[in-house]
Design a protein around this motif. Sequence first.
Motif, short mmCIF file in Angstrom:
data_model
loop_
_atom_site.label_atom_id
_atom_site.label_comp_id
_atom_site.label_asym_id
_atom_site.label_seq_id
_atom_site.Cartn_x
_atom_site.Cartn_y
_atom_site.Cartn_z
N ALA A 77 12.59 140.74 11.42
CA ALA A 77 12.75 139.38 11.92
C ALA A 77 13.63 138.60 10.94
O ALA A 77 13.62 138.88 9.74
CB ALA A 77 11.39 138.70 12.06
N PRO A 78 14.37 137.59 11.43
CA PRO A 78 15.30 136.88 10.54
C PRO A 78 14.67 135.85 9.61
O PRO A 78 15.26 135.52 8.59
CB PRO A 78 16.26 136.20 11.53
N THR A 79 13.49 135.33 9.96
CA THR A 79 12.90 134.28 9.13
C THR A 79 11.42 134.55 8.87
O THR A 79 10.76 135.23 9.66
CB THR A 79 13.01 132.89 9.81
N ARG A 80 10.92 133.98 7.81
CA ARG A 80 9.50 134.15 7.49
C ARG A 80 8.62 133.51 8.55
O ARG A 80 7.54 134.01 8.85
CB ARG A 80 9.19 133.63 6.10
N GLU A 81 9.08 132.39 9.14
CA GLU A 81 8.30 131.73 10.19
C GLU A 81 8.13 132.66 11.40
O GLU A 81 7.04 132.78 11.95
CB GLU A 81 8.96 130.41 10.61
N LEU A 82 9.23 133.30 11.78
CA LEU A 82 9.14 134.22 12.92
C LEU A 82 8.30 135.44 12.56
O LEU A 82 7.50 135.90 13.37
CB LEU A 82 10.53 134.64 13.39
N ALA A 83 8.44 135.94 11.33
CA ALA A 83 7.62 137.08 10.90
C ALA A 83 6.14 136.72 10.99
O ALA A 83 5.32 137.52 11.47
CB ALA A 83 7.99 137.50 9.48
N ASP A 84 5.78 135.52 10.55
CA ASP A 84 4.38 135.09 10.64
C ASP A 84 3.93 134.98 12.10
O ASP A 84 2.80 135.36 12.44
CB ASP A 84 4.18 133.74 9.94
N GLN A 85 4.79 134.45 12.97
CA GLN A 85 4.43 134.32 14.39
C GLN A 85 4.22 135.69 15.03
O GLN A 85 3.27 135.89 15.79
CB GLN A 85 5.54 133.57 15.14
N ILE A 86 5.11 136.63 14.72
CA ILE A 86 4.98 137.97 15.29
C ILE A 86 3.70 138.62 14.80
O ILE A 86 2.95 139.22 15.58
CB ILE A 86 6.22 138.83 14.95
N GLN A 87 3.44 138.51 13.49
CA GLN A 87 2.21 139.11 12.96
C GLN A 87 0.98 138.47 13.60
O GLN A 87 0.02 139.18 13.94
CB GLN A 87 2.14 138.97 11.45
#
Length: 190
Positions: A77-87
């Motif tokens: 994922a490109p951003t930490r925010e998106l990584a957190d949302q996906i997780q």
Amino acid sequence: MGFSAFDFDPKIAAGIRALGYCVPTPIQRQAMAPILQGRDVMGLAQTGTGKTAAFALPILQRLLSGPRGVTRALILAPTRELADQIQASFRSLGRQTGLRSLAVYGGVGAGAQVGGFRSGDEIVVACPGRLLDHLRQGAFKPSGLEVLVIDEADRMFDMGFLPDIRRILKHLPAHRQTLLFSATMPDDIR
């Protein structure tokens, strides 16, 4: 057509119900069957259309069988925010599966991430730069990887992640399922 058409394990079906999902969105209807069949998929849909569940549900289904304690799915994922949302989506949908997920990105201490790799979290959601750091240091061992997802591919490539993604790909098993999801698909990404 409801989610029951995909014959998800009852543990995953419980996660679907808990989130109040009733009817698959168009991207979910089109992408989930080929993903469940093990095919590579390139999915295009705007943000907010259910892309994460379109790949998360089939991945959870796949990971229910097979070894535990080894990373088997990687989502870039490109951003930490998106990584957190996906997780968070993986955790919510897979709450009853016992599968573990780990978010990996910079700007935070690496200790908990290294601990997640050592404990064998089956799903890793990562931003490319920090994942490369863990690869170089030997903490991330992708030899058991079965599925790679590149999410928001258009943004990743626009943000200059293509060289990092190429470096990561060199470390991954050649035999894997590859899923690419994006809101747009410019010719250079194709």
